[in-house]
Design a protein around this motif. Sequence first.
Motif, PDB file in Angstrom:
ATOM      1  N   LEU A   1       0.852  -1.201   0.000  1.00  0.00           N
ATOM      2  CA  LEU A   1       0.000   0.000   0.000  1.00  0.00           C
ATOM      3  C   LEU A   1       0.886   1.249   0.000  1.00  0.00           C
ATOM      4  O   LEU A   1       1.115   1.878   1.032  1.00  0.00           O
ATOM      5  CB  LEU A   1      -0.934  -0.021   1.213  1.00  0.00           C
ATOM      6  CG  LEU A   1      -1.845  -1.245   1.321  1.00  0.00           C
ATOM      7  CD1 LEU A   1      -2.693  -1.173   2.590  1.00  0.00           C
ATOM      8  CD2 LEU A   1      -2.738  -1.353   0.082  1.00  0.00           C
ATOM      9  N   LYS A   2       1.360   1.621  -1.167  1.00  0.00           N
ATOM     10  CA  LYS A   2       2.316   2.718  -1.304  1.00  0.00           C
ATOM     11  C   LYS A   2       1.707   4.093  -1.031  1.00  0.00           C
ATOM     12  O   LYS A   2       2.432   5.051  -0.763  1.00  0.00           O
ATOM     13  CB  LYS A   2       2.909   2.712  -2.721  1.00  0.00           C
ATOM     14  CG  LYS A   2       3.565   1.409  -3.121  1.00  0.00           C
ATOM     15  CD  LYS A   2       4.735   1.051  -2.211  1.00  0.00           C
ATOM     16  CE  LYS A   2       5.411  -0.230  -2.659  1.00  0.00           C
ATOM     17  NZ  LYS A   2       6.517  -0.612  -1.747  1.00  0.00           N
ATOM     18  N   ARG A   3       0.383   4.198  -1.089  1.00  0.00           N
ATOM     19  CA  ARG A   3      -0.267   5.497  -0.876  1.00  0.00           C
ATOM     20  C   ARG A   3      -0.852   5.636   0.532  1.00  0.00           C
ATOM     21  O   ARG A   3      -1.415   6.679   0.869  1.00  0.00           O
ATOM     22  CB  ARG A   3      -1.376   5.705  -1.906  1.00  0.00           C
ATOM     23  CG  ARG A   3      -0.889   5.704  -3.351  1.00  0.00           C
ATOM     24  CD  ARG A   3      -2.041   5.949  -4.323  1.00  0.00           C
ATOM     25  NE  ARG A   3      -1.608   5.854  -5.718  1.00  0.00           N
ATOM     26  CZ  ARG A   3      -2.406   6.011  -6.759  1.00  0.00           C
ATOM     27  NH1 ARG A   3      -3.698   6.271  -6.557  1.00  0.00           N
ATOM     28  NH2 ARG A   3      -1.939   5.906  -7.983  1.00  0.00           N
TER      29      ARG A   3
ATOM     30  N   GLY B   1       7.366  -0.834   3.613  1.00  0.00           N
ATOM     31  CA  GLY B   1       7.036  -0.554   2.223  1.00  0.00           C
ATOM     32  C   GLY B   1       5.977   0.506   2.050  1.00  0.00           C
ATOM     33  O   GLY B   1       5.762   0.998   0.935  1.00  0.00           O
ATOM     34  N   CYS B   2       5.287   0.862   3.128  1.00  0.00           N
ATOM     35  CA  CYS B   2       4.255   1.923   3.067  1.00  0.00           C
ATOM     36  C   CYS B   2       4.966   3.275   3.024  1.00  0.00           C
ATOM     37  O   CYS B   2       5.035   3.990   4.031  1.00  0.00           O
ATOM     38  CB  CYS B   2       3.322   1.821   4.266  1.00  0.00           C
ATOM     39  SG  CYS B   2       2.438   0.255   4.384  1.00  0.00           S
ATOM     40  N   SER B   3       5.480   3.622   1.862  1.00  0.00           N
ATOM     41  CA  SER B   3       6.362   4.773   1.717  1.00  0.00           C
ATOM     42  C   SER B   3       5.696   6.117   1.975  1.00  0.00           C
ATOM     43  O   SER B   3       6.377   7.107   2.223  1.00  0.00           O
ATOM     44  CB  SER B   3       6.985   4.770   0.309  1.00  0.00           C
ATOM     45  OG  SER B   3       5.979   4.679  -0.684  1.00  0.00           O
ATOM     46  N   SER B   4       4.353   6.175   1.929  1.00  0.00           N
ATOM     47  CA  SER B   4       3.651   7.440   2.168  1.00  0.00           C
ATOM     48  C   SER B   4       3.084   7.539   3.577  1.00  0.00           C
ATOM     49  O   SER B   4       2.397   8.515   3.906  1.00  0.00           O
ATOM     50  CB  SER B   4       2.509   7.607   1.153  1.00  0.00           C
ATOM     51  OG  SER B   4       2.991   7.643  -0.168  1.00  0.00           O
ATOM     52  N   LEU B   5       3.373   6.537   4.407  1.00  0.00           N
ATOM     53  CA  LEU B   5       2.801   6.494   5.759  1.00  0.00           C
ATOM     54  C   LEU B   5       3.215   7.720   6.558  1.00  0.00           C
ATOM     55  O   LEU B   5       4.401   8.012   6.712  1.00  0.00           O
ATOM     56  CB  LEU B   5       3.249   5.216   6.474  1.00  0.00           C
ATOM     57  CG  LEU B   5       2.470   4.824   7.734  1.00  0.00           C
ATOM     58  CD1 LEU B   5       0.997   4.615   7.414  1.00  0.00           C
ATOM     59  CD2 LEU B   5       3.062   3.561   8.350  1.00  0.00           C
ATOM     60  N   ASN B   6       2.213   8.442   7.065  1.00  0.00           N
ATOM     61  CA  ASN B   6       2.451   9.672   7.810  1.00  0.00           C
ATOM     62  C   ASN B   6       2.096   9.517   9.282  1.00  0.00           C
ATOM     63  O   ASN B   6       2.816   9.989  10.160  1.00  0.00           O
ATOM     64  CB  ASN B   6       1.650  10.821   7.181  1.00  0.00           C
ATOM     65  CG  ASN B   6       2.058  12.174   7.698  1.00  0.00           C
ATOM     66  OD1 ASN B   6       1.548  12.651   8.705  1.00  0.00           O
ATOM     67  ND2 ASN B   6       3.007  12.810   7.012  1.00  0.00           N
ATOM     68  N   VAL B   7       0.977   8.861   9.563  1.00  0.00           N
ATOM     69  CA  VAL B   7       0.525   8.622  10.940  1.00  0.00           C
ATOM     70  C   VAL B   7       0.298   7.129  11.119  1.00  0.00           C
ATOM     71  O   VAL B   7      -0.480   6.516  10.383  1.00  0.00           O
ATOM     72  CB  VAL B   7      -0.780   9.393  11.250  1.00  0.00           C
ATOM     73  CG1 VAL B   7      -1.257   9.079  12.658  1.00  0.00           C
ATOM     74  CG2 VAL B   7      -0.565  10.892  11.080  1.00  0.00           C
TER      75      VAL B   7
END
Length: 441
Positions: A230-232, A252-258
């Motif tokens: 889940l890249k987004r 791998g969750c490169s966009s993970l913010n929180v």
Amino acid sequence: MQLVELDVSRNDIIEIPETISYCKALQVADFSGNPLTRLPESFSELQNLTCLSINDISLQILPENIGKLSNLVSLELRENLLTYLPESLSLLHRLEELDLGNNEIYNLPETIGCLVSLKNLWLDGNQLAELPAEIGSMKSLLCLDVSENKLEHLPEEIGGLVSLTDLLVSQNLIDALPEGIGKLRRLSILKADQNRLAQLPESIGNCESLTELILTENQLQSVPRSIGKLKRLSNFNCDRNRLASLPKEIGGCSSLNVFCVRENRLTRIPSEISQASELHVFDVSGNRLLHLPISLTALRLKALWLSENQSQPLLTFQNDIDPESGEKVLTCVLLPQQPLEPDSKGSDNLARCGALESLVNDMVDDTWDDKATKRISAIHFLDDDDEDDEKGRLMRQATPHPGELKSMKKAVENLRNDLNAAKALDSNKNEVNNTTVTTSV
């Protein structure tokens, strides 16, 4: 007869006259918030009607001839007393918005799948025990809200909702999500909190557009490795579950913010978490962590929560060596994590540590170190034998919440101002007294 829009919402109208049918040009009508119990039969003659709002009017039965309003695009029936839907509802082929939230609907007719133009369907706050398989025929549906019902499962056919972006199934009795959910390639928001989920399907990793995944208060023991696809994904909340570990693929969750995994059973965090370079808020309070991976220093964290009663979002960490693996790790005053024990008076002593409460209640297994649970943060001093024992030790109290600190600071400032005012008043009195004494002398 030339009236195009009629809004008589929030009045005391008890009946709509049959002569409403003369308003042939009427396109928008809002009768919400009136003490109405029925709609007139002549309503079906309003062929130009596109938007009809009849929220909160104690409506118990939707007339069968509602299907004759063939141009209807938006139908709002929220907060009524509807228990079922007429079959004729399926004739509204142009309908794009249907709001049936907060009614008493027990089941949906199979013909619901005929609403091929429907984009938003709200069914929250009803009594639904299942969804018909035909719901998968709604190829145009963007938002489906079935939260606060009594659903025990979702049909496999839900994978047919190829346009779906928002799926809200919170507060139900669902124990598993269907594998077909992986077909929802446009799904952006999935909220499945407060259910009975024991696991997630591997196919969840195929929801490539997912940005928000809320799984709070379930019974999850693990997260599938496919989560790393889940890249987004930006917001991932898995608080209050039974997670014992996290897959290394989470990096791998490169966009993970929180990322929130508060109140689980985690004993370690995979070092691969540092690959989620956009991570700014990481909440792991209420777990069983002994230390943190040294790779965490590579992240630009703005908040790392190890305890609910932390006084600041980030702490000062020190390098240490894990005695078991020999690898370099991070530690601080709040590690290793431990539950709070009830005090001698029987109170749970969790006034500012509510996030740990469920963890404390579940601490009956043998996976936790007994020595850690019995550790007391107290400093003892040498003193005379005749002094009370309480005077010979310094207890480490819970750090106040930032909101409490502000209140305490304000109270101290007010007290300081009062004291300064009192001193000034006393000083003035003394000057007056001294002058009087001097004059007398």
